[in-house]
Design a protein around this motif. Sequence first.
Motif, PDB file in Angstrom:
ATOM      1  N   ALA A   1       0.829  -1.212   0.000  1.00 33.92           N
ATOM      2  CA  ALA A   1       0.000   0.000   0.000  1.00 33.92           C
ATOM      3  C   ALA A   1       0.859   1.256   0.000  1.00 33.92           C
ATOM      4  O   ALA A   1       0.537   2.243  -0.673  1.00 33.92           O
ATOM      5  CB  ALA A   1      -0.935  -0.009   1.209  1.00 33.92           C
ATOM      6  N   SER A   2       1.953   1.242   0.745  1.00 30.97           N
ATOM      7  CA  SER A   2       2.825   2.422   0.790  1.00 30.97           C
ATOM      8  C   SER A   2       3.497   2.659  -0.556  1.00 30.97           C
ATOM      9  O   SER A   2       3.644   3.805  -0.996  1.00 30.97           O
ATOM     10  CB  SER A   2       3.877   2.259   1.893  1.00 30.97           C
ATOM     11  OG  SER A   2       4.686   1.120   1.658  1.00 30.97           O
ATOM     12  N   VAL A   3       3.908   1.582  -1.239  1.00 33.74           N
ATOM     13  CA  VAL A   3       4.491   1.725  -2.571  1.00 33.74           C
ATOM     14  C   VAL A   3       3.481   2.303  -3.544  1.00 33.74           C
ATOM     15  O   VAL A   3       3.784   3.212  -4.337  1.00 33.74           O
ATOM     16  CB  VAL A   3       5.020   0.363  -3.074  1.00 33.74           C
ATOM     17  CG1 VAL A   3       5.404   0.444  -4.547  1.00 33.74           C
ATOM     18  CG2 VAL A   3       6.209  -0.080  -2.247  1.00 33.74           C
ATOM     19  N   PHE A   4       2.260   1.803  -3.492  1.00 35.64           N
ATOM     20  CA  PHE A   4       1.213   2.266  -4.411  1.00 35.64           C
ATOM     21  C   PHE A   4       0.847   3.727  -4.136  1.00 35.64           C
ATOM     22  O   PHE A   4       0.719   4.534  -5.066  1.00 35.64           O
ATOM     23  CB  PHE A   4      -0.021   1.366  -4.286  1.00 35.64           C
ATOM     24  CG  PHE A   4      -1.139   1.747  -5.209  1.00 35.64           C
ATOM     25  CD1 PHE A   4      -1.008   1.603  -6.584  1.00 35.64           C
ATOM     26  CD2 PHE A   4      -2.326   2.254  -4.702  1.00 35.64           C
ATOM     27  CE1 PHE A   4      -2.042   1.953  -7.439  1.00 35.64           C
ATOM     28  CE2 PHE A   4      -3.358   2.609  -5.547  1.00 35.64           C
ATOM     29  CZ  PHE A   4      -3.215   2.460  -6.919  1.00 35.64           C
ATOM     30  N   MET A   5       0.691   4.085  -2.879  1.00 37.76           N
ATOM     31  CA  MET A   5       0.291   5.454  -2.545  1.00 37.76           C
ATOM     32  C   MET A   5       1.394   6.459  -2.850  1.00 37.76           C
ATOM     33  O   MET A   5       1.108   7.620  -3.170  1.00 37.76           O
ATOM     34  CB  MET A   5      -0.098   5.533  -1.060  1.00 37.76           C
ATOM     35  CG  MET A   5      -1.394   4.827  -0.739  1.00 37.76           C
ATOM     36  SD  MET A   5      -1.990   5.179   0.929  1.00 37.76           S
ATOM     37  CE  MET A   5      -2.408   6.911   0.784  1.00 37.76           C
ATOM     38  N   SER A   6       2.643   6.025  -2.788  1.00 38.09           N
ATOM     39  CA  SER A   6       3.736   6.947  -3.107  1.00 38.09           C
ATOM     40  C   SER A   6       3.748   7.303  -4.588  1.00 38.09           C
ATOM     41  O   SER A   6       4.337   8.329  -4.971  1.00 38.09           O
ATOM     42  CB  SER A   6       5.076   6.330  -2.709  1.00 38.09           C
ATOM     43  OG  SER A   6       5.353   5.178  -3.487  1.00 38.09           O
TER      44      SER A   6
END
Length: 299
Positions: free
Chosen positions: A268-273
């Motif tokens: 999720a953090s990779v996608f949101m970044s």
Amino acid sequence: MAKKTISVAMKLSGGDRVFHTFLDLLLVFTLIIIAIPLWSTVTLSFRPATFIGNNLQGMFLAPWKWSTLAYKALLGNNGFLNAFINSLKILVYGVVTALVLTVPIAYGLSIPGLPGRKWLNIFVLIPYLFNVGLIPSYLVVTKLGLTNHLAAVFLPTAVSTYNVMIMRNFFEAIPNELKESARIDGAPEWRILLQIILPLSKPILMTVGLFYAVAFWNDFMHAMLYLNKNELQPLPILLRNILLASGMNEYVEASAFGEAPVAAIKAASVFMSAIPMVIAYPFIQKYFTKGTLAGSVKG
């Protein structure tokens, strides 16, 4: 007769059709290679804890159940929100500063009668050809007192030689008659730049602005070197800490994100970044090709 000639000219020979078919297949294959990891990351971020395991992390098919627990945990975490805001500040301040510095440099180098123009172009190219290295840059930034300031991330790279060159070429392609007529009317150079050149330069401004935005948003090295306070860390640093969470617990405590599984938090953090760049690009795409081609070819 003209229509018939055009239709005959547009017909492809057998060799051309084979070549175009090969290109289509190559592009589809490349798209699949790019899409599979992206889709796998997205689906992993939405999987509930019961569906995440060593045998499922590599799957790219949609999960049987969808869970937004990872995204709720990220958005509810003050550290993630603070890092996201810091990255936005670096992005906005950096792009504005970079364009304010790049535009006058590129415009000055585009003026044919500028005294010493040849040597100034060489002077601008020197940092591009000969990198001073990490240690001199670090000493300059620390001596200027920029340590633990967000400016330390975007000021050292606020002017890119490549961006200056393509913007200079774009300015040179603008008809010189427009500039000469303004000079005859007594307009100073700053007024020519603001009222004539910049309104015609939206494609190159958008293109160069996108180049700077991507560079500042993804900048990891400068943030790691110069931002030592946790409250100043941008998203790339936090993302790196999250990605290391499973193997190095001293960086990020899994409990900081509640009950969300670490694997889903990572995805999720990779996608949101990537969301800000994904949102911005469609609005800039219509200017991107035009600005890049016009700025890279002098004529």
